[in-house]
Design an enzyme around this catalytic site. Structure first.
Site, PDB file in Angstrom:
ATOM      1  N   THR A 201     -71.978  21.215  96.545  1.00 12.36           N
ATOM      2  CA  THR A 201     -72.025  19.819  96.986  1.00 12.36           C
ATOM      3  C   THR A 201     -71.812  19.695  98.478  1.00 12.36           C
ATOM      4  O   THR A 201     -71.044  20.451  99.048  1.00 12.36           O
ATOM      5  CB  THR A 201     -70.889  19.024  96.289  1.00 12.36           C
ATOM      6  OG1 THR A 201     -71.128  19.045  94.889  1.00 12.36           O
ATOM      7  CG2 THR A 201     -70.815  17.591  96.762  1.00 12.36           C
ATOM      8  N   VAL A 230     -73.767  15.249  84.196  1.00 13.16           N
ATOM      9  CA  VAL A 230     -73.721  14.611  85.511  1.00 13.16           C
ATOM     10  C   VAL A 230     -72.271  14.615  85.975  1.00 13.16           C
ATOM     11  O   VAL A 230     -71.368  14.296  85.199  1.00 13.16           O
ATOM     12  CB  VAL A 230     -74.264  13.162  85.427  1.00 13.16           C
ATOM     13  CG1 VAL A 230     -73.984  12.393  86.703  1.00 13.16           C
ATOM     14  CG2 VAL A 230     -75.763  13.173  85.137  1.00 13.16           C
ATOM     15  N   GLY A 231     -72.058  14.984  87.220  1.00 12.98           N
ATOM     16  CA  GLY A 231     -70.690  15.046  87.749  1.00 12.98           C
ATOM     17  C   GLY A 231     -70.305  13.779  88.484  1.00 12.98           C
ATOM     18  O   GLY A 231     -70.847  12.693  88.240  1.00 12.98           O
ATOM     19  N   ASP A 232     -69.373  13.922  89.389  1.00 11.69           N
ATOM     20  CA  ASP A 232     -68.845  12.770  90.126  1.00 11.69           C
ATOM     21  C   ASP A 232     -69.744  12.308  91.269  1.00 11.69           C
ATOM     22  O   ASP A 232     -69.713  11.139  91.658  1.00 11.69           O
ATOM     23  CB  ASP A 232     -67.468  13.126  90.712  1.00 11.69           C
ATOM     24  CG  ASP A 232     -67.554  14.325  91.660  1.00 11.69           C
ATOM     25  OD1 ASP A 232     -68.220  15.319  91.299  1.00 11.69           O
ATOM     26  OD2 ASP A 232     -66.971  14.281  92.756  1.00 11.69           O
ATOM     27  N   THR A 252     -65.349  16.716  96.349  1.00 12.94           N
ATOM     28  CA  THR A 252     -66.060  17.897  95.873  1.00 12.94           C
ATOM     29  C   THR A 252     -65.150  18.651  94.906  1.00 12.94           C
ATOM     30  O   THR A 252     -63.956  18.427  94.888  1.00 12.94           O
ATOM     31  CB  THR A 252     -66.494  18.795  97.051  1.00 12.94           C
ATOM     32  OG1 THR A 252     -67.243  19.904  96.545  1.00 12.94           O
ATOM     33  CG2 THR A 252     -65.306  19.316  97.828  1.00 12.94           C
ATOM     34  N   GLY A 253     -65.755  19.525  94.124  1.00 14.23           N
ATOM     35  CA  GLY A 253     -64.960  20.263  93.144  1.00 14.23           C
ATOM     36  C   GLY A 253     -65.320  19.850  91.732  1.00 14.23           C
ATOM     37  O   GLY A 253     -66.437  19.358  91.488  1.00 14.23           O
TER      38      GLY A 253
HETATM   39  N1  ASP Z   1     -68.428  17.715  92.366  1.00 15.03           N
HETATM   40  C1  ASP Z   1     -69.624  18.402  91.975  1.00 15.03           C
HETATM   41  C2  ASP Z   1     -69.870  18.156  90.509  1.00 15.03           C
HETATM   42  O1  ASP Z   1     -68.927  18.152  89.738  1.00 15.03           O
HETATM   43  C3  ASP Z   1     -69.601  19.868  92.209  1.00 15.03           C
HETATM   44  C4  ASP Z   1     -69.142  20.331  93.564  1.00 15.03           C
HETATM   45  O2  ASP Z   1     -68.453  19.638  94.285  1.00 15.03           O
HETATM   46  O3  ASP Z   1     -69.506  21.464  93.915  1.00 15.03           O
HETATM   47  O4  ASP Z   1     -71.002  18.027  90.132  1.00 15.03           O
END
Ligand code: ASP
Length: 343
Positions: A201, A230-232, A252-253
């Site tokens: 991300t 689907v993420g955040d 992120t994360g």
């Molecule tokens: N936050 C992103 C997700 O969960 C992944 C990431 O930050 O690398 O889709």
């Protein structure tokens, strides 16, 4: 507003575009000078992305244009973990999520979008050309095509193909995230062999010379996620939030943990209470840790927040060591900052 002579002298030595507040925040700490314009973004790919954003901000451009142009640099990087060159879901397809938000509270996002090189552009089109906030999947792709976006071939990049083939050898198609976290199936942001966190991300927030804030976030999501996950990042309030009267934040994360606390909105709300961006990010991280108390997967979970406020102050905070963000406020001031961490 008239600026006292002493502050004018400080403006002179710190350079144009620097703004001194000297304000004492709720923490009781005297906060460092804020800067305008300013752009910050997640991870080390943020350096190149900030440069792209600075091309706009440095010329007096709008923060919204800056955050779009900035993350497009990362979406374009073939060897990177954002965009079409990134790792696929567990069925072998790269699916992208993105969101954008401007100084008027307008926002747009796309999720589960395939074969589009710049999802952030489509997110902006959703914001500016439709009465909606979010489009997903085939509908988002159809809209992109109708807006003149060319579809790419959908093939995996060489790197992603190799990593995916490696993953397939042990693939376990269990849907429970909590079980898989510790099994090395890379659903959660486990560490990569080189010690980096697995992340896919870029989140970016900026303030322009007029003091207006905007933000963007774009991702391929977690590697080898379940198809349709689907993420955040495309969820307004979770992966990104902007309140032009207060500040802007992005995350992120492990997106699931960010969604559960409406993370970026929470960070902005903490700033509204008077907390410095770093303290606001820290409070949101603390909330996740409290939620996951006693969960053995906590040690494998990474979340990082970054934020700026209306004064042009910035900060970031994360759960685990290893998260960093890029800060840029001049042609020759674009540098990495290690995120302070809780564990
Ligand atoms: N936050 C992103 C997700 O969960 C992944 C990431 O930050 O690398 O889709």
């Amino acid at each position: 507003m008239s600026i006292p002579r002493r502050q004018l002298l400080q403006l002179g030595t710190l350079g144009l575009g620097t703004f001194f507040t000297g304000k004492t925040f709720a923490s009781g700490k005297k906060q460092a000078a804020g800067r305008k314009p300013l752009v910050i973004s997640t991870w080390d790919t943020g350096i190149a992305a900030n440069k792209g954003a600075w091309n706009v901000l440095g010329k007096g451009g709008r923060a919204l244009d800056a955050v779009e142009q900035g993350v497009m640099v990362t979406e374009n990087e073939n060897n990177c973990c954002v965009g079409l060159a990134a790792n696929p879901d567990r069925d072998g397809f790269v699916t992208l999520d993105a969101s954008i938000m401007d100084e008027h509270g307008n926002c747009g996002s796309v999720a589960f979008l395939e074969r589009v090189k710049h999802p952030i552009q489509v997110a902006r089109m959703v914001m500016e050309r439709t009465p909606h906030v979010m489009l997903v999947g085939a509908g988002a792709q159809q809209f992109a095509v109708e807006q003149g976006i060319k579809l790419e071939d959908g093939k995996l990049s060489d790197d992603a193909k190799k990593t995916y083939e490696e993953w397939l050898k042990k693939s376990e198609y269990k849907p429970a995230v909590n079980i898989e976290n510790t099994k090395g199936t890379a659903f959660a942001p486990l560490r990569l062999p080189n010690g980096d966190w697995n992340h896919d991300t870029i989140g970016m927030v900026a303030i322009d010379a007029n003091g207006n804030l905007s933000g963007s976030c774009t991702t391929s999501g977690m590697a080898f996620k379940l198809r349709g996950r689907v993420g955040d990042s495309p969820i307004i309030g979770a992966g990104l939030y902007v309140d032009n009267e207060i500040g802007a934040a992005t995350a992120t994360g492990l997106g699931e943990e960010v969604i559960k606390i409406c993370g970026s909105h929470l960070v902005v709300q903490y700033m509204a209470q008077g907390l410095h961006p770093e303290e606001a990010c820290k409070k949101a991280v603390e909330k996740i840790i409290r939620n996951k108390k006693g969960d053995p997967n906590l040690k494998d979970t990474q979340v990082g927040f970054i934020a700026i406020n209306k004064q042009g102050q910035y900060g970031g905070y994360c759960i685990q060591k290893g998260f960093s963000f890029a800060v840029c406020y001049a042609d020759d001031k674009n540098f990495m900052v290690d995120g302070k961490h809780m564990l």
